[in-house]
Design a protein around this motif. Structure first.
Motif, PDB file in Angstrom:
ATOM      1  N   LEU A 168      45.607  49.252  41.370  1.00 24.19           N
ATOM      2  CA  LEU A 168      45.906  48.158  42.290  1.00 24.19           C
ATOM      3  C   LEU A 168      47.295  48.306  42.894  1.00 24.19           C
ATOM      4  CD1 LEU A 168      45.160  45.414  43.534  1.00 24.19           C
ATOM      5  CD2 LEU A 168      46.033  44.346  41.455  1.00 24.19           C
ATOM      6  N   SER A 169      48.268  48.661  42.071  1.00 21.45           N
ATOM      7  CA  SER A 169      49.635  48.834  42.588  1.00 21.45           C
ATOM      8  C   SER A 169      49.689  49.986  43.591  1.00 21.45           C
ATOM      9  CB  SER A 169      50.596  49.086  41.437  1.00 21.45           C
ATOM     10  OG  SER A 169      50.225  50.242  40.716  1.00 21.45           O
ATOM     11  N   GLU A 170      48.943  51.065  43.322  1.00 23.88           N
ATOM     12  CA  GLU A 170      48.899  52.190  44.265  1.00 23.88           C
ATOM     13  C   GLU A 170      48.274  51.770  45.594  1.00 23.88           C
ATOM     14  OE1 GLU A 170      46.800  55.259  42.301  1.00 23.88           O
ATOM     15  OE2 GLU A 170      48.454  55.766  40.942  1.00 23.88           O
ATOM     16  N   ARG A 171      47.209  50.980  45.514  1.00 24.90           N
ATOM     17  CA  ARG A 171      46.560  50.530  46.742  1.00 24.90           C
ATOM     18  C   ARG A 171      47.492  49.649  47.561  1.00 24.90           C
ATOM     19  NH1 ARG A 171      41.722  46.092  47.139  1.00 24.90           N
ATOM     20  NH2 ARG A 171      41.684  45.959  49.382  1.00 24.90           N
ATOM     21  N   LEU A 172      48.195  48.742  46.905  1.00 24.93           N
ATOM     22  CA  LEU A 172      49.116  47.860  47.620  1.00 24.93           C
ATOM     23  C   LEU A 172      50.255  48.654  48.255  1.00 24.93           C
ATOM     24  CD1 LEU A 172      49.298  44.955  45.042  1.00 24.93           C
ATOM     25  CD2 LEU A 172      48.117  44.918  47.233  1.00 24.93           C
ATOM     26  N   ALA A 173      50.757  49.661  47.527  1.00 24.50           N
ATOM     27  CA  ALA A 173      51.817  50.497  48.092  1.00 24.50           C
ATOM     28  C   ALA A 173      51.309  51.270  49.306  1.00 24.50           C
ATOM     29  CB  ALA A 173      52.331  51.452  47.026  1.00 24.50           C
ATOM     30  N   TYR A 174      50.069  51.768  49.236  1.00 21.75           N
ATOM     31  CA  TYR A 174      49.490  52.499  50.372  1.00 21.75           C
ATOM     32  C   TYR A 174      49.332  51.582  51.585  1.00 21.75           C
ATOM     33  CZ  TYR A 174      45.962  54.910  53.156  1.00 21.75           C
ATOM     34  OH  TYR A 174      45.266  55.488  54.181  1.00 21.75           O
ATOM     35  N   GLU A 175      48.868  50.343  51.344  1.00 20.73           N
ATOM     36  CA  GLU A 175      48.715  49.403  52.453  1.00 20.73           C
ATOM     37  C   GLU A 175      50.058  49.073  53.092  1.00 20.73           C
ATOM     38  OE1 GLU A 175      46.681  46.041  50.940  1.00 20.73           O
ATOM     39  OE2 GLU A 175      44.710  47.012  50.946  1.00 20.73           O
ATOM     40  N   MET A 176      51.099  48.953  52.273  1.00 17.76           N
ATOM     41  CA  MET A 176      52.418  48.671  52.816  1.00 17.76           C
ATOM     42  C   MET A 176      52.931  49.829  53.666  1.00 17.76           C
ATOM     43  SD  MET A 176      53.563  45.657  52.163  1.00 17.76           S
ATOM     44  CE  MET A 176      55.315  45.859  52.370  1.00 17.76           C
ATOM     45  N   THR A 177      52.719  51.064  53.206  1.00 18.06           N
ATOM     46  CA  THR A 177      53.155  52.230  53.982  1.00 18.06           C
ATOM     47  C   THR A 177      52.393  52.318  55.303  1.00 18.06           C
ATOM     48  OG1 THR A 177      51.592  53.567  52.696  1.00 18.06           O
ATOM     49  CG2 THR A 177      53.892  53.571  51.992  1.00 18.06           C
ATOM     50  N   VAL A 178      51.087  52.037  55.264  1.00 17.71           N
ATOM     51  CA  VAL A 178      50.285  52.064  56.502  1.00 17.71           C
ATOM     52  C   VAL A 178      50.775  51.004  57.484  1.00 17.71           C
ATOM     53  CG1 VAL A 178      47.986  51.622  57.431  1.00 17.71           C
ATOM     54  CG2 VAL A 178      48.254  53.072  55.430  1.00 17.71           C
ATOM     55  N   LEU A 179      51.062  49.805  56.973  1.00 19.13           N
ATOM     56  CA  LEU A 179      51.555  48.735  57.834  1.00 19.13           C
ATOM     57  C   LEU A 179      52.901  49.095  58.455  1.00 19.13           C
ATOM     58  CD1 LEU A 179      51.080  45.030  57.133  1.00 19.13           C
ATOM     59  CD2 LEU A 179      53.331  45.778  57.865  1.00 19.13           C
ATOM     60  N   GLN A 180      53.798  49.673  57.644  1.00 26.27           N
ATOM     61  CA  GLN A 180      55.097  50.070  58.178  1.00 26.27           C
ATOM     62  C   GLN A 180      54.964  51.158  59.243  1.00 26.27           C
ATOM     63  OE1 GLN A 180      57.433  51.158  54.796  1.00 26.27           O
ATOM     64  NE2 GLN A 180      57.720  49.038  54.096  1.00 26.27           N
ATOM     65  N   GLN A 181      54.073  52.116  58.987  1.00 27.37           N
ATOM     66  CA  GLN A 181      53.858  53.175  59.971  1.00 27.37           C
ATOM     67  C   GLN A 181      53.293  52.612  61.275  1.00 27.37           C
ATOM     68  OE1 GLN A 181      51.440  56.303  58.458  1.00 27.37           O
ATOM     69  NE2 GLN A 181      51.834  57.691  60.171  1.00 27.37           N
ATOM     70  N   ARG A 182      52.371  51.648  61.157  1.00 27.77           N
ATOM     71  CA  ARG A 182      51.813  51.028  62.355  1.00 27.77           C
ATOM     72  C   ARG A 182      52.885  50.290  63.151  1.00 27.77           C
ATOM     73  NH1 ARG A 182      47.085  47.161  60.944  1.00 27.77           N
ATOM     74  NH2 ARG A 182      46.231  49.098  60.095  1.00 27.77           N
ATOM     75  N   LEU A 183      53.743  49.588  62.434  1.00 28.87           N
ATOM     76  CA  LEU A 183      54.826  48.878  63.117  1.00 28.87           C
ATOM     77  C   LEU A 183      55.768  49.850  63.826  1.00 28.87           C
ATOM     78  CD1 LEU A 183      55.689  46.188  60.420  1.00 28.87           C
ATOM     79  CD2 LEU A 183      54.655  45.766  62.640  1.00 28.87           C
TER      80      LEU A 183
END
Length: 284
Positions: A168-183
């Motif tokens: 779960l922590s890995e998934r949340l970290a991946y989602e955060m990185t994807v969101l930052q990259q999109r921004l």
């Protein structure tokens, strides 16, 4: 009498000598010491426990189990979730996924500041308890009492097989990185658009300045005109196709006449059919 006493003393001395030779007295003392040692060992074993029982207890370590919650009603907080599920077993960590930022902005505009959650994960200390809870509470009402807030909501629980908290922590970290990259990509695109717009504005200003200078000097200014090419018509397209097929002008004219005749015949047929159907409707 004296003889009797002398004989008794002799018998007693003989008995003591026989006992010393056989060693019965030290044996009795040794037995008493052994009993005390055994008693002490039993007490130690009771206090420490048997080694076999220790091995069994170490082998039966409780593995944690994680449960997924697909629906979380509004006004439900992690404290409420812990209080509701702690009745069935010991709970470890809880994570509830908050709503997106766009939804929060819409709510703020509407005047509601309450934050709600979309999904959640709950960790039980024992995975067997997690399986039982998921099987028993699925599709059942959340609130046990009629006056509770969550009576109309149903549990949507699923046990996640071989799922750990690190996943779960890995998934949340991946989602955060994807969101930052999109921004970052959106910001870079916005910067490019603004730079392009500013560059064109500067060019237009420079062109206006040059035109004003030429007007003052009395020079003629040639304004640029946009030349647009019109698309070819169907007749022109057919002519070009026929030319590619190396046909003469006579054959081209014949082909055009045939196409016109076919169109006229089709129109005449349509008119005849319309007359026939109209006459039949009038008779009816």
């Amino acid at each position: 009498m004296e003889r009797m006493n002398i004989e008794e003393n002799k018998v007693n001395e003989d008995m003591t000598d026989d006992d010393e030779e056989s060693g019965e007295m030290p044996k009795i003392e040794a037995d008493e010491d052994d009993d005390e040692e055994l008693h002490d060992e039993e007490l130690k074993e009771q206090a420490e426990g048997d080694p076999k029982e220790k091995k069994v207890s170490v082998g039966k370590t409780c593995l944690p189990g994680i449960v997924y919650l697909g629906h979380i009603p509004p006004r439900l907080r992690p404290k409420n979730m812990r209080n509701m599920l702690s009745l069935y077993g010991e709970i470890g960590r809880i994570f509830l996924q908050p709503e997106d930022r766009s939804v929060k902005r819409k709510k703020k505009k509407a005047g509601t500041k309450a934050c709600s959650f979309t999904e959640g994960w709950v960790e039980f200390r024992d995975k067997r308890v997690a399986k039982r809870v998921a099987a028993s509470l699925h599709n059942t009402p959340m609130g046990a009492r009629k006056r509770s807030r969550f009576v109309s909501d149903l549990w949507n629980i699923k046990y996640l097989h071989r799922f750990q908290w690190c996943h779960l922590s890995e998934r949340l970290a991946y989602e955060m990185t994807v969101l930052q990259q999109r921004l970052r990509t959106e910001i870079s695109q916005a910067k490019r658009e603004t730079n392009f717009y500013l560059a064109n504005v500067e060019k237009s200003q420079n062109m206006d300045k040059l035109r004003k200078k030429r007007e003052r000097k009395g020079e003629k200014i040639e304004e640029k005109t946009w030349n647009f090419t019109q698309r070819h018509t169907e007749d022109e397209i057919q002519m070009s196709r026929l030319r590619k097929q190396t046909m003469s002008k006579k054959n081209l004219l014949k082909a055009q006449d045939k196409a016109r005749d076919i169109q006229q015949k089709s129109q005449s047929n349509v008119s005849l059919l319309a007359k026939i159907f109209n006459s039949s409707k009038a008779r009816d």
